[in-house]
Scaffold this active site. Structure first.
Site, PDB file in Angstrom:
ATOM      1  N   HIS A  42       0.830  -1.199   0.000  1.00 19.13           N
ATOM      2  CA  HIS A  42       0.000   0.000   0.000  1.00 19.13           C
ATOM      3  C   HIS A  42       0.872   1.259   0.000  1.00 19.13           C
ATOM      4  CE1 HIS A  42      -3.913  -2.061   1.053  1.00 19.13           C
ATOM      5  NE2 HIS A  42      -3.023  -3.012   1.304  1.00 19.13           N
ATOM      6  N   ASP A  95      -5.799   5.996   1.271  1.00  8.05           N
ATOM      7  CA  ASP A  95      -6.059   4.580   1.055  1.00  8.05           C
ATOM      8  C   ASP A  95      -7.435   4.269   1.651  1.00  8.05           C
ATOM      9  OD1 ASP A  95      -6.059   1.627   1.619  1.00  8.05           O
ATOM     10  OD2 ASP A  95      -3.995   1.753   0.901  1.00  8.05           O
TER      11      ASP A  95
END
Length: 512
Positions: free
Chosen positions: A30, A136
């Site tokens: 990520h 995110d």
């Protein structure tokens, strides 16, 4: 374009750009995806970037690459917030995913809001405050309060496949249909397998799925007790039910997931599919000022460059690359079975074994001790490293295959390099990713849930030596992998670049 024209274009871009606060989920893949996006916005759109790491990860990044925070750019800064978790005895171990999920909900929102407040207080006309937050999706509970408090536009970044968003989105319907069919816990293996092979062909945008291809515990009576699954469901439902108007950025491309992206567009508008992001970064013209930034990779473990030198000594397409990513774990018995399967295959391999790869079964790590017979058998034929520059490894001419846990970033990097895969998915979206790799795109083989040395040996030989039943399995996979490499590269230069330009136009419009 002349150097003077480039300078004029870059100066124009800087004047139009805004200030983006980028908040990645504090896990390896990520971080890398968000960092690639931040670099693109900085270099192509002139955005000032504030990249937010946790304090724990900042320390890890410094240990893996002391130059990570030494960039002299005044418009690309790295800052930190605490995660509220107790310190680990192993400072380079992977943090517990369930604990991280809880921390994003119950702790990190306040420190992030304080950070945004500080950025706004210290901004000048030149820095233009904070014009947008790129979060995110797994950090949505952390980012949303700050966006609402300071009235800052919020965009969500989905680092996984588009299709992997759809199963959690349709969770309620799946549960209604599958739970009545779910066998009891002590059912026979035949009953269990019949249920797991149930085809799910009624979810828009998802293809060729079976129950066994859904995230762990999906559709079963165990789902209520699966903390990580429920945390994922809560995040997705938060987007679908409460934040459907926020734009979404997805690390995929139309050529791979056209149907899934079409379905996603009914949830969030607009959708910007700009993957693979690591490919888009390669085609960016980088000025001397930003060259150091382009070299920063954001790896939490130190890369071992010696593996590239070792690969230089091997024949073309002869080496199997083995990596289970940054979060997946093996039991000690599984480590041994994989090891002996690789040894018995007689094929050269590069195996990434993180220090915390082996789990004792109680969520505590154990030293990854390899059998003596494995070390003796593979001496000179195998190379073992704690971490490596994976993108460079996959693009090395000596690599002929990839044994992977099927994390989405690993799949995108493998497809971009034209490398076929052996798939051993562990949890979460990895099972669905595996299904697409093996059945939809036909560039991989699934090893199966259990790990037996004979099976590992057989699959490695099939992929690397064309030793299939018809002596063509490996050749077909390699041919398909090369075809998909071309398709993905064309998409990066075509539809994904087009969507990135639309994203930049949207972000720029927020300044007006």
């Amino acid at each position: 374009m002349s150097s003077q024209e480039k300078e004029e274009e870059q100066e124009k871009v800087k004047k139009e750009g805004g200030h983006a606060a980028c908040l990645p989920c504090p896990l390896q893949s990520h971080i890398c995806v968000m960092l690639n996006l931040a670099k693109l916005l900085h270099q192509r759109a002139g955005f000032r970037i504030t990249f937010v790491n946790t304090e724990f990860n900042r320390a890890r990044l410094l240990r893996s690459d002391p130059s990570f925070f030494s960039t002299s750019l005044d418009d690309f800064q790295f800052v930190t917030i605490p995660d509220g978790l107790p310190p680990l005895s192993d400072l380079d171990a992977t943090q517990d995913v369930a604990e991280l999920c809880e921390a994003t909900r119950s702790f990190m929102a306040l420190p992030f809001s304080h950070l945004v407040a500080t950025l706004l207080e210290t901004s000048s006309d030149e820095s233009r405050g904070v014009s947008c937050i790129l979060s995110d999706i797994f950090m949505s509970f952390t980012a949303t309060p700050a966006a609402q408090q300071f009235n800052i536009p919020l965009l969500f970044v989905w680092t996984n496949s588009a299709s992997s968003f759809l199963a959690p989105k349709h969770y309620r319907a799946i549960m209604d249909k599958l739970r009545p069919l779910s066998p009891p816990k002590h059912a026979s293996s035949s009953e269990a397998n019949t249920f797991m092979d149930t085809v799910i062909d009624w979810i828009p945008g998802m293809k060729c799925m079976r129950v066994r291809d859904l995230p762990n515990s999906f559709g079963t009576k165990d789902g209520d007790d699966d903390f990580v699954l429920n945390a994922c469901l809560e995040v997705v439902q938060n987007i679908v039910d409460r934040n459907p108007t926020h734009p979404m950025i997805v690390n995929t491309c139309e050529a791979l997931e056209r149907d899934a992206l079409k379905e996603l567009s009914s949830i969030s508008t607009p959708i910007y599919s700009i993957g693979p992001l690591h490919l888009l970064n390669k085609v960016v013209d980088v000025d001397d000022r930003s060259h150091g930034l382009k070299q920063i990779k954001g790896h939490l473990w130190k890369d071992n460059a010696e593996c590239l030198e070792w690969l230089n000594s091997k024949e073309s397409k002869s080496v199997l690359y083995v990596s289970f990513g940054s979060v997946a774990f093996l039991l000690r018995e599984q480590l041994v079975e994989f090891a002996m399967g690789l040894a018995n295959s007689k094929q050269p391999f590069l195996w990434i074994i993180r220090p915390d790869l082996v789990n004792q079964g109680d969520n505590t790590s154990a030293n990854p001790v390899l059998p003596r017979e494995f070390l003796e058998e593979t001496k000179g034929r195998g190379f073992i490293s704690g971490w490596c520059p994976q993108e460079e490894v996959l693009n090395h001419p000596s690599i002929g295959g990839f044994l992977t846990h099927c994390g989405w970033s690993s799949i995108m990097e493998s497809m971009s390099a034209g490398v076929p895969m052996l798939c051993w998915p562990c949890f979460g979206d990895q099972k669905g990713n595996c299904r697409y790799v093996c059945s939809e795109w036909e560039i991989g083989l699934e090893i199966g849930n259990g790990v037996k040395r004979d099976d590992v040996e057989s699959f490695v030989r099939k992929l690397m030596t064309d030793d299939g039943d018809d002596n063509e399995t490996g050749k077909k996979l390699k041919k398909r992998a090369v075809e998909w490499k071309r398709i993905v590269h064309e998409a990066a230069l075509g539809s994904s670049t087009s969507d990135f330009k639309k994203l930049v136009n949207y972000l720029t419009s927020l300044q007006n």
